[in-house]
Design a protein around this motif. Structure first.
Motif, short mmCIF file in Angstrom:
data_model
loop_
_atom_site.label_atom_id
_atom_site.label_comp_id
_atom_site.label_asym_id
_atom_site.label_seq_id
_atom_site.Cartn_x
_atom_site.Cartn_y
_atom_site.Cartn_z
N GLY A 1 35.65 48.98 -7.79
CA GLY A 1 36.10 48.20 -6.65
C GLY A 1 36.37 49.07 -5.43
O GLY A 1 35.95 48.74 -4.31
N THR A 2 37.10 50.17 -5.62
CA THR A 2 37.36 51.06 -4.49
C THR A 2 36.06 51.66 -3.96
O THR A 2 35.90 51.84 -2.74
CB THR A 2 38.31 52.18 -4.90
OG1 THR A 2 37.78 52.88 -6.05
CG2 THR A 2 39.69 51.63 -5.26
N ILE B 1 34.17 49.00 -1.77
CA ILE B 1 34.83 48.80 -0.47
C ILE B 1 34.60 50.01 0.43
O ILE B 1 34.31 49.87 1.63
CB ILE B 1 36.33 48.52 -0.67
CG1 ILE B 1 36.52 47.17 -1.38
CG2 ILE B 1 37.07 48.53 0.66
CD1 ILE B 1 37.95 46.88 -1.78
N ARG C 1 32.33 44.47 0.53
CA ARG C 1 33.79 44.37 0.58
C ARG C 1 34.30 43.23 -0.30
O ARG C 1 35.29 43.39 -1.03
CB ARG C 1 34.25 44.16 2.03
CG ARG C 1 34.22 45.42 2.88
CD ARG C 1 35.00 45.22 4.18
NE ARG C 1 34.33 44.26 5.05
CZ ARG C 1 33.47 44.59 6.01
NH1 ARG C 1 33.18 45.86 6.22
NH2 ARG C 1 32.91 43.66 6.77
N PHE C 2 33.62 42.09 -0.24
CA PHE C 2 34.04 40.96 -1.06
C PHE C 2 33.89 41.28 -2.55
O PHE C 2 34.80 41.02 -3.35
CB PHE C 2 33.21 39.73 -0.71
CG PHE C 2 33.55 38.51 -1.54
CD1 PHE C 2 34.69 37.77 -1.27
CD2 PHE C 2 32.74 38.13 -2.60
CE1 PHE C 2 35.02 36.66 -2.04
CE2 PHE C 2 33.05 37.03 -3.37
CZ PHE C 2 34.19 36.29 -3.10
N GLY D 1 33.86 44.24 -4.01
CA GLY D 1 34.86 45.22 -4.41
C GLY D 1 36.23 44.60 -4.60
O GLY D 1 36.96 44.93 -5.55
N ALA D 2 36.60 43.67 -3.71
CA ALA D 2 37.89 42.99 -3.83
C ALA D 2 37.97 42.16 -5.11
O ALA D 2 39.00 42.12 -5.78
CB ALA D 2 38.14 42.11 -2.60
N LEU E 1 38.47 44.57 -8.08
CA LEU E 1 39.85 45.06 -8.12
C LEU E 1 40.80 43.97 -8.60
O LEU E 1 41.71 44.24 -9.41
CB LEU E 1 40.26 45.54 -6.72
CG LEU E 1 39.69 46.88 -6.25
CD1 LEU E 1 40.12 47.16 -4.82
CD2 LEU E 1 40.15 48.01 -7.16
N ALA E 2 40.60 42.75 -8.14
CA ALA E 2 41.45 41.65 -8.59
C ALA E 2 41.29 41.42 -10.09
O ALA E 2 42.28 41.16 -10.80
CB ALA E 2 41.11 40.38 -7.82
#
Length: 481
Positions: free
Chosen positions: A342-343, A346, A432-433, A435-436, A439-440
């Motif tokens: 995820g990081t 992003i 970005r979406f 990766g978010a 992470l979630a």
């Protein structure tokens, strides 16, 4: 002498499986860059040539569950041999195909073979190796497979620009034959001893219809239009057949998939996190390909060289997961993979300089590769050996199907955004979406895990903590989820 023969059988099983998985991964990632060459040679549109990819995805995605259960019921050795033989024959057919129709047909044969090989390979390794070395063997096998992932774009771009795309298949055919011969000589047979030698044929038919309709709708939805009657009809068939499959498996005397598998919470967490990671992998590879060739203006060969950096770390993620397996709980490894991935996604959306883009791209490859490859190791740690093929087949079905859905969603988003925005803005938004979301998912996995630990249903994260096993209603192989 018996120990020597067992060691030889394990080594032979490992070589056969690793080479077969290597071939499948090279094939999967090489042909994307060959689509323009195929379209030119057969004088068809790129959209028509895209059926070489769609047909393969349709076949492989439809066969994972059936292939895994065939191995459990009738024997993994025979199913593995049949899968390798079909894949190799499909390679030869692709190399010799005089037209697009026969090429697509050969790709379907390849996909069926690969759909048998993948879930059975995991079960073959799981049953050939003892508990103390099983994770290392699985990690090493997927490490070799991920080398195929690393070489796939390079092979596809190089052969397309050089001697021609047919040489992709001429490379794979002898390797497939080698894998088959080694498997004949060394792979021992294993199966679910509790399962009668009967297959739920109705369940097979219904699930293949459901997955084929869903895969075809997702693969062709962008070209046909998501509101096109053909797309909507396929989605309706997939929904109806999926519902019928659940009903059938509840009533069947010998179900294709034991639905109690989804009461195994560690398996559900691992499968979910692995699916999300693979969705991110599919999207990142797709977006990076468009960016490198469309924005940076790189040739397919040079773009393939850039892909070597992340793909090398994808290859290393298999052995890395094997080293983490004895030290961390499977769910914790999956959450760690999601945090890295995820990081990375992003960060990739915010960098353009080569000196930073390539290492960040590699960081992405490490997390995404660890997420999807370790999920196959982790599922084998939390299910009984007799159901290894079934569990692997279900996992792989989720990985591939959801990966295809994520890819279609990314393509649709980019198409919708590009008329009003520069292409790179659309690519960054998708990264970005994605990766978010990953992470979630990592946070959710650890939160659910913590909740289950508090209620005494899972052991704590520390591998050294004493923990009395508590029944959760499902049988697991080890108490380390």
């Amino acid at each position: 002498m018996r120990a020597e023969s067992q060691a030889a059988a394990r080594t032979g099983a490992f070589i056969a499986v690793a080479v077969a998985l290597f071939c499948i991964q090279v094939d999967f990632f090489a042909l994307n860059l060959a689509i323009p060459g195929i379209a030119d040679q057969f004088a068809v549109t790129p959209a028509a040539a895209q059926w070489t990819l769609s047909a393969y995805m349709l076949a492989i995605g439809s066969c994972f569950i059936v292939g895994g259960r065939l191995g459990d019921v009738f024997g993994r050795r025979g199913t593995l041999l049949a899968g390798i033989a079909l894949f190799t024959a499909g390679c030869i057919g692709c190399a010799l195909a005089p037209g697009l129709g026969l090429l697509v047909a050969a790709r379907i044969v390849q996909g069926i073979g690969a759909g048998f090989v993948f879930p059975v390979s995991v079960a073959v390794i799981s049953n050939a190796f003892p508990d103390e070395s099983r994770a290392r063997a699985l990690g090493a096998a997927f490490g070799v497979a991920n080398i195929g992932t690393a070489l796939g774009p390079f092979v596809g771009g190089g052969f397309t620009e050089g001697p021609g795309w047919r040489w992709i298949f001429w490379l794979l055919a002898p390797l497939g034959a080698l894998s088959f011969l080694v498997a004949v000589a060394y792979v021992p047979d294993s199966r679910d001893p509790s399962a009668p030698r009967q297959l739920d044929l109705t369940g097979c038919f219904v699930i293949v219809c459901a997955l084929a309709a869903l895969t075809l709708a997702v693969e062709r939805g962008s070209a046909w239009g998501w509101d096109h009657p053909r797309t909507l009809a396929l989605l309706g068939v997939a929904l109806l057949a999926g519902g019928l499959f659940v009903v059938r498996e509840r009533l069947a005397r010998h179900p294709l998939v034991d639905l109690r598998l989804f009461r195994n919470l560690p398996y559900v967490l691992v499968t979910g996190m692995g699916s999300v990671a693979n969705m991110g992998y599919a999207v990142t590879v797709f977006v990076a390909t468009l960016y490198l060739q469309g924005v940076r203006g790189l040739s397919p060969l040079v773009a393939g060289i850039v892909f070597l950096a992340p793909a090398t770390l994808v290859a290393l993620s298999g052995p890395m997961g094997a080293r983490l397996a004895p030290r961390m709980r499977p769910t914790a490894v999956m959450a760690l993979a999601g945090a890295i991935a995820g990081t990375g996604m992003i960060a990739l959306a915010h960098v353009t300089a080569w000196w930073l883009y390539v290492p960040v791209f590699a960081w992405c490859g490490l997390g995404l590769g660890l997420g999807w490859s370790f999920s196959t190791v982790a599922t084998q740690q939390v299910v009984p050996p007799a159901r290894a093929g079934e569990a692997s087949g279900v996992l792989l079905t989720f990985l591939v199907t959801l990966g295809a859905i994520a890819l279609a969603g990314a393509a649709a988003t980019i198409t919708a955004m590009t008329p009003q925005n520069p292409p790179e803005d659309a690519y960054d938004t998708v990264l970005r979406f994605g990766g978010a979301v990953i992470l979630a998912a990592s946070v959710v996995v650890m939160a659910v895990r913590h909740r289950l630990v508090v209620h005494g249903k899972l052991p704590p994260l520390s591998m050294h903590a004493s923990w009395p096993p508590v029944s959760t209603g499902v049988e697991t192989r080890q108490d380390k989820p």
